[in-house]
Structure formats: structure tokens, C-alpha cells
Design a protein around this motif. Structure first.
Motif, PDB file in Angstrom:
ATOM      1  N   SER A  42      38.421   2.999  51.017  1.00 50.07           N
ATOM      2  CA  SER A  42      38.129   4.420  51.038  1.00 50.07           C
ATOM      3  C   SER A  42      36.983   4.710  52.010  1.00 50.07           C
ATOM      4  CB  SER A  42      37.778   4.899  49.635  1.00 50.07           C
ATOM      5  OG  SER A  42      37.786   6.298  49.587  1.00 50.07           O
TER       6      SER A  42
ATOM      7  N   LEU B  87      42.706  11.067  46.767  1.00 55.22           N
ATOM      8  CA  LEU B  87      41.323  10.613  46.658  1.00 55.22           C
ATOM      9  C   LEU B  87      40.539  11.515  45.717  1.00 55.22           C
ATOM     10  CD1 LEU B  87      40.714  10.111  50.488  1.00 55.22           C
ATOM     11  CD2 LEU B  87      41.151   8.319  48.827  1.00 55.22           C
ATOM     12  N   PHE B 101      33.538   8.872  47.446  1.00 54.64           N
ATOM     13  CA  PHE B 101      34.984   8.807  47.372  1.00 54.64           C
ATOM     14  C   PHE B 101      35.438   7.672  46.472  1.00 54.64           C
ATOM     15  CE2 PHE B 101      36.727  11.579  50.705  1.00 54.64           C
ATOM     16  CZ  PHE B 101      35.559  11.996  51.289  1.00 54.64           C
ATOM     17  N   THR B 103      38.608   5.040  45.629  1.00 50.07           N
ATOM     18  CA  THR B 103      39.430   4.253  46.546  1.00 50.07           C
ATOM     19  C   THR B 103      40.821   4.852  46.727  1.00 50.07           C
ATOM     20  OG1 THR B 103      40.004   2.821  44.711  1.00 50.07           O
ATOM     21  CG2 THR B 103      38.216   2.096  46.140  1.00 50.07           C
ATOM     22  N   GLY B 104      41.167   5.830  45.898  1.00 50.08           N
ATOM     23  CA  GLY B 104      42.446   6.507  46.071  1.00 50.08           C
ATOM     24  C   GLY B 104      43.545   5.945  45.201  1.00 50.08           C
TER      25      GLY B 104
END
Lengths: 115, 111
Positions: A42, B87, B101, B103-104
Motif C-alpha cells: 500500500s 483501500l 492506508f 494494504t487494501g
């Protein structure tokens, strides 16, 4: 939203060299940021670009390696210095617009491969 | 413990299905919350902000539970074009408006 452009969109560089990435916005912005997104991961904030003064760096990032300029409200540059293969990543600028606080919009990114 | 945690997936669902993603955050001082969508080899794009009362935008519904430090995204009637990585993003005001953020979560909608 705004139109955010980055140059170059991609590059392949030799280790030990430096690359400067530009970010240009077509709207009034309050804040500009630089992020890195390594393969399969990310986004990680590198620094906040401050107009007319030194950038504010996050832990693990230093000015000597990632010098940043922001000469005016709508333009910033990030330099990746003395590159190594570990610097291969996508570098993204983001902005916070004057009429949309707390929300960030991202440029298309610069894909960097260091050989 | 990561500041923002998400199940990476992938979630493989048929077209028309309902799918839900969850996200937890560790910093109780977090003030603003967002879902971003990132398509392959593209930049993240804001999908929606998340408010305490919950909010809906078409087929997408976001919920925030401050007590449990938990955020969710529900997608109804999923489309092939919903395939992307979602995300979870948290903004800690007072920290220079820094976005953190997750990691999705990868979603794949299939025929």
C-alpha cells in the motif's frame, strides 16, 4: 476534484543516478504530499511538501535521499537521489484542495525502475 | 499491530452479489475515514468518505463504529467494473492531515 499531472510517467534508471519527478495541479490547493507505493504494497507517506520551506518528512525518509521543493501553491518536485534497486516503486503526489479539506486526490504516479 | 488493517482477499464474487469489506484502525484519535479504490496500475481514487452516521452512495454503503474502531464498506449488486483493490484510509487530524492506508482488499467480480 482537480487535474493533477506528474512527469515523467515512468522511467528506467541506473543505480547511483538521481531522478526528479514533477507534480502540477490546476486548482488551488492547500497541501501537497508525496507517497511511495512499492510493488504489492500500500501507500507510504514520504513527506508533506511545504510552500517556500523545507518539507516535513516521515520516519524513515530523509531530505538527503528525497529532496522536495514546492516553489508555489500548485507545483512540487520530488528527487530520488543516488538510486538503488530498492527505490524501484511508484511515486505519487497527492493534494488537498482548498474547497475540499481533509480529502486527498492523487496524481497518476511515476513508475520508477532502478537497474 | 498495524495502524490500519484489512483482509487482503481476494474476494471472488459473482456479478450481482453483495460483498462487504471490513477495516480496523488502532489510533482512537483518528478523525476522518475514507474508502479509496485502486485499479491495477492506476492511482487511488476517492470512493467515499465515511461518516459516523453511515452514508450511502448508490450501491455503496459505508459505516463507521468509533467504539470498536471499525469501518465497513458494503457493495450491493456488484458489477464486473467493481473489480479493484479497495483501500481503507484513516486521517489523524493534528498529525498534519496525514493519511494512513491499509494494504487494501482485492475484489474480483466474475460472470
Amino acid at each position: 476534484s482537480a487535474v493533477i499531472s506528474q512527469k515523467p510517467s515512468r522511467d528506467i534508471c541506473q543505480r547511483g543516478t538521481s531522478l526528479t519527478i514533477q507534480c502540477q495541479v490546476d486548482s488551488q490547493v492547500t497541501m501537497m504530499f508525496w507517497y511511495r507505493q512499492q510493488p504489492g504494497q500500500s501507500l507510504t507517506l514520504i513527506a508533506t511538501a511545504n510552500q517556500g520551506s523545507e518539507a516535513t518528512y516521515e520516519s524513515g525518509f530523509v531530505i538527503d535521499k528525497f529532496p522536495i521543493s514546492r516553489p508555489n501553491l500548485t507545483f512540487s518536485t520530488l528527487t530520488v537521489s543516488n538510486m538503488s534497486p530498492e527505490d524501484s516503486s511508484i511515486y505519487l503526489c497527492s493534494v488537498e484542495l482548498a474547497d475540499s479539506r481533509e480529502t486527498q486526490y492523487f496524481g497518476p504516479g511515476t513508475r520508477l525502475l532502478v537497474l | 499491530r498495524k495502524e490500519v488493517e484489512q483482509d487482503p482477499g481476494p474476494f471472488n464474487v459473482p456479478e450481482g452479489a453483495t460483498v462487504a469489506f471490513n477495516c480496523t484502525y488502532s489510533n482512537s484519535a483518528s478523525q476522518s475515514f475514507f474508502w479509496y479504490r485502486q485499479d491495477c496500475r492506476k492511482e487511488p481514487k476517492l470512493l467515499m468518505s465515511v461518516y459516523s452516521s453511515g452514508n450511502e452512495d448508490g450501491r455503496f454503503t459505508a459505516q463507521l463504529n468509533r467504539a470498536s474502531q471499525y469501518i465497513s464498506l458494503l457493495i450491493r449488486d456488484s458489477k464486473l467494473s467493481d473489480s479493484a483493490t479497495y483501500l481503507c484510509v484513516v486521517n489523524m487530524l493534528g498529525g498534519g492531515n496525514k493519511l494512513t492506508f491499509g494494504t487494501g482488499t482485492q475484489l474480483k467480480v466474475e460472470l
